[in-house]
Design a protein around this motif. Structure first.
Motif, PDB file in Angstrom:
ATOM      1  N   CYS A   1       2.154   7.996   3.931  1.00 20.52           N
ATOM      2  CA  CYS A   1       1.557   8.723   5.055  1.00 20.52           C
ATOM      3  C   CYS A   1       2.266   8.425   6.369  1.00 20.52           C
ATOM      4  O   CYS A   1       2.309   9.268   7.272  1.00 20.52           O
ATOM      5  CB  CYS A   1       0.077   8.355   5.177  1.00 20.52           C
TER       6      CYS A   1
ATOM      7  N   ASN B   1       0.855  -1.199   0.000  1.00 20.90           N
ATOM      8  CA  ASN B   1       0.000   0.000   0.000  1.00 20.90           C
ATOM      9  C   ASN B   1       0.881   1.236   0.000  1.00 20.90           C
ATOM     10  O   ASN B   1       1.287   1.758   1.047  1.00 20.90           O
ATOM     11  CB  ASN B   1      -0.919  -0.003   1.220  1.00 20.90           C
ATOM     12  N   ARG B   2       1.197   1.712  -1.179  1.00 22.35           N
ATOM     13  CA  ARG B   2       2.118   2.838  -1.312  1.00 22.35           C
ATOM     14  C   ARG B   2       1.595   4.114  -0.634  1.00 22.35           C
ATOM     15  O   ARG B   2       2.340   4.766   0.107  1.00 22.35           O
ATOM     16  CB  ARG B   2       2.404   3.079  -2.798  1.00 22.35           C
ATOM     17  N   PRO B   3       0.330   4.530  -0.818  1.00 26.55           N
ATOM     18  CA  PRO B   3      -0.140   5.774  -0.186  1.00 26.55           C
ATOM     19  C   PRO B   3      -0.053   5.725   1.338  1.00 26.55           C
ATOM     20  O   PRO B   3       0.363   6.697   1.976  1.00 26.55           O
ATOM     21  CB  PRO B   3      -1.591   5.894  -0.663  1.00 26.55           C
TER      22      PRO B   3
ATOM     23  N   THR C   1       8.977   6.686  -0.256  1.00 30.91           N
ATOM     24  CA  THR C   1       8.680   5.600  -1.200  1.00 30.91           C
ATOM     25  C   THR C   1       9.610   5.616  -2.415  1.00 30.91           C
ATOM     26  O   THR C   1       9.983   4.558  -2.928  1.00 30.91           O
ATOM     27  CB  THR C   1       7.220   5.696  -1.674  1.00 30.91           C
TER      28      THR C   1
END
Length: 527
Positions: free
Chosen positions: A417, A411-413, A422
């Motif tokens: 956060c 889950n990159r986003p 990233t």
């Protein structure tokens, strides 16, 4: 004239044998008989002298084999540094201009080589004796029995004595004594040598005694069965060896494609860079550290990893980072980069393959059975593949970098956060996968040719391993790599190399149709 000539040869052989039995030392008539005369007479003299040879006899036979014997007057001498050394007394005199060469035809050279191998059976070095037994396996008869019996009687090393016993049985098989042939036929049943199988087949064809032929056939059946097991175990080892190479090649791709979703068609060229880095390090050691050459491969590992990792990092920062989520564009871009890298290597190193040598500790192998030898270089690569696998697993599962890589992949986003950089993690992960490809190239340099097209032969296989194992699954990569390697080698024995490749490809297509997510499918949130 022919009967007189035959009688003279027999008398000469008897005289030489009698002299040797009494003195156990080289005499002038023996030396002359081995160096001058007809081939039959010389061969008889050589066999008689070798049966009870001392150090001087051995040196003379070795000199004959090395073409270092000349005739001065009517006496043979050994030539060393333009001096004539008497083979009997060891006295040295200047070599006269009238000295004539001793001519050895092919038959005589073969007899000299056989005599030297027989004499090595009496060596104090067990390795020399072991090699001598191996040399004589395919060329032995009852004329060599006296020396073989002598060596067998004084042998103390169990495995060499066992092999000498089989060698002795092979020699007895050509005896005119039926009892000896029966004893030899029964003894050869315990052999696991391909040469023994050939010997038994030839003897069965010419054997006239029914009971001897029956024992020979039973022995042949047992030897055949033992050789079949050797072939099966050899195919299994070859499959594991190929599987370990596929595993090494696919591990880097399991990160760049499996975890990051990047279809990197330049993965094979990153392997090629690692192989050429090994070649460069080899050249440095040959030129500046020749005494430490055996350790060049150890020094090549970090160099190959860093060279490929740096190229991979540069590739990710300059091209790949703009193409995440666009697999088709990534495939086309990396394919173009692969062509550029191949042409660059051709410009720097040439289009021809370059030679990378095995260190001495990777040369040779372990003889497990008569027809099964495990090469050291393959054994080392299998161990190396397991070590790299463990290191990758530890890095991905137990380190902070591995946690970040898994977080960005899943889950990159959310990872961003939580404060994860990233873009930097992408670079690190791609560099890691590229560095592992460099290690694979370093390993491949020890079992095959190193050239600009090195990576092209493995890129398709590595993608098949990753897809079959399950995208992003290290365990699946292991199972798929080893499984495909073993399956491929067993099929090669039945169908040949080309049909085996086709069969493996068909199997993968059918398997993916039935189970698209591979052997190990992702579950839960990961999916």
């Amino acid at each position: 004239m022919q009967p007189l000539k035959l009688l003279s040869r027999c008398v000469l052989a008897v005289v030489i044998t009698a002299c040797a039995a009494q003195a156990h030392a080289l005499t002038a008539p023996e030396a002359k008989a081995m160096a001058v005369g007809e081939s039959d007479t010389r061969v008889e003299a050589l066999r008689a002298a070798a049966a009870l040879a001392d150090d001087r006899t051995t040196k003379f036979i070795q000199a004959m084999a090395d073409d270092a014997v000349k005739i001065v007057g009517d006496k043979p001498v050994i030539v060393v540094d333009n001096k004539a050394i008497d083979p009997v007394t060891g006295q040295s005199t200047p070599l006269p201009d009238t000295a004539e060469d001793v001519i050895n035809n092919n038959r005589m050279r073969g007899e000299l080589d056989t005599a030297l191998a027989l004499l090595k059976l009496l060596s104090t070095d067990s390795a020399v004796r072991r090699e001598a037994v191996k040399t004589l396996q395919s060329d032995v008869d009852d004329t060599k029995l006296p020396l073989i019996n002598k060596a067998y009687a004084q042998e103390t090393v169990p495995d060499i004595k066992e092999r000498m016993g089989l060698l002795r049985a092979s020699a007895m098989l050509s005896s005119t004594d039926k009892a000896k042939r029966l004893e030899a036929a029964a003894a050869l049943a315990s052999s696991a040598q391909a040469a023994t199988k050939t010997l038994l087949i030839e003897r069965i064809q010419i054997e006239t005694e029914a009971d001897v032929k029956s024992v020979l056939q039973v022995s042949l059946s047992k030897v055949d069965s033992r050789l079949a097991w050797g072939d099966r175990l050899g195919a299994l080892f070859s499959g594991i060896s190929l599987g370990s190479i596929l595993l090494l090649v696919a591990l880097g791709l399991a990160i760049t494609y499996g975890l990051m979703g990047v279809i990197n068609m330049a993965h094979g060229e990153l392997m090629m860079i690692g192989a050429y880095a090994t070649y460069v390090v080899q050249g440095v050691f040959q030129k500046y550290f020749p005494g430490a050459f055996d350790w060049y491969l150890v020094a090549s590992l970090p160099v190959a990893f860093l060279a490929s990792a740096l190229v991979g990092a540069a590739l990710e920062r300059s091209v790949i980072r703009f193409l995440y989520g666009r697999p088709l564009e990534t495939l086309l871009a990396t394919w173009g980069i692969s062509l550029i890298l191949m042409q660059l290597v051709r410009t720097l190193f040439g289009a021809q393959n370059v030679g990378v040598e095995n260190p001495s500790w990777m040369s040779g192998g372990v003889q497990v059975m008569g027809n099964l030898s495990l090469p050291y270089n393959r054994l080392v690569i299998i161990g190396f593949a397991l070590a790299v696998l463990f290191a990758v697993w530890f890095l991905i599962e137990k380190t902070r970098l591995g946690l970040f890589v898994r977080g960005v992949t899943q889950n990159r986003p959310i990872a961003a956060c939580m404060g994860v950089n990233t873009a930097r993690i992408d670079t690190y992960a791609f560099a890691l996968g590229s560095g592992i490809a460099g290690l694979a190239g370093c390993a491949l340099s020890q079992v095959g040719n190193v050239g600009p097209d090195l990576g092209q032969g493995y890129i398709v296989d590595s993608f098949m391993v990753v897809v079959l194992g399950g995208v992003g699954q290290l365990a699946g990569t292991v199972y798929a790599g080893l499984g495909l390697g073993i399956l491929n080698k067993f099929l090669e024995g039945w169908t040949g190399a080309v049909l085996a490749k086709i069969a493996v490809l068909i199997f993968i297509i059918i398997f993916i149709q039935k189970r698209p997510q591979g052997i190990f499918a992702m579950k839960g949130r990961e999916a």
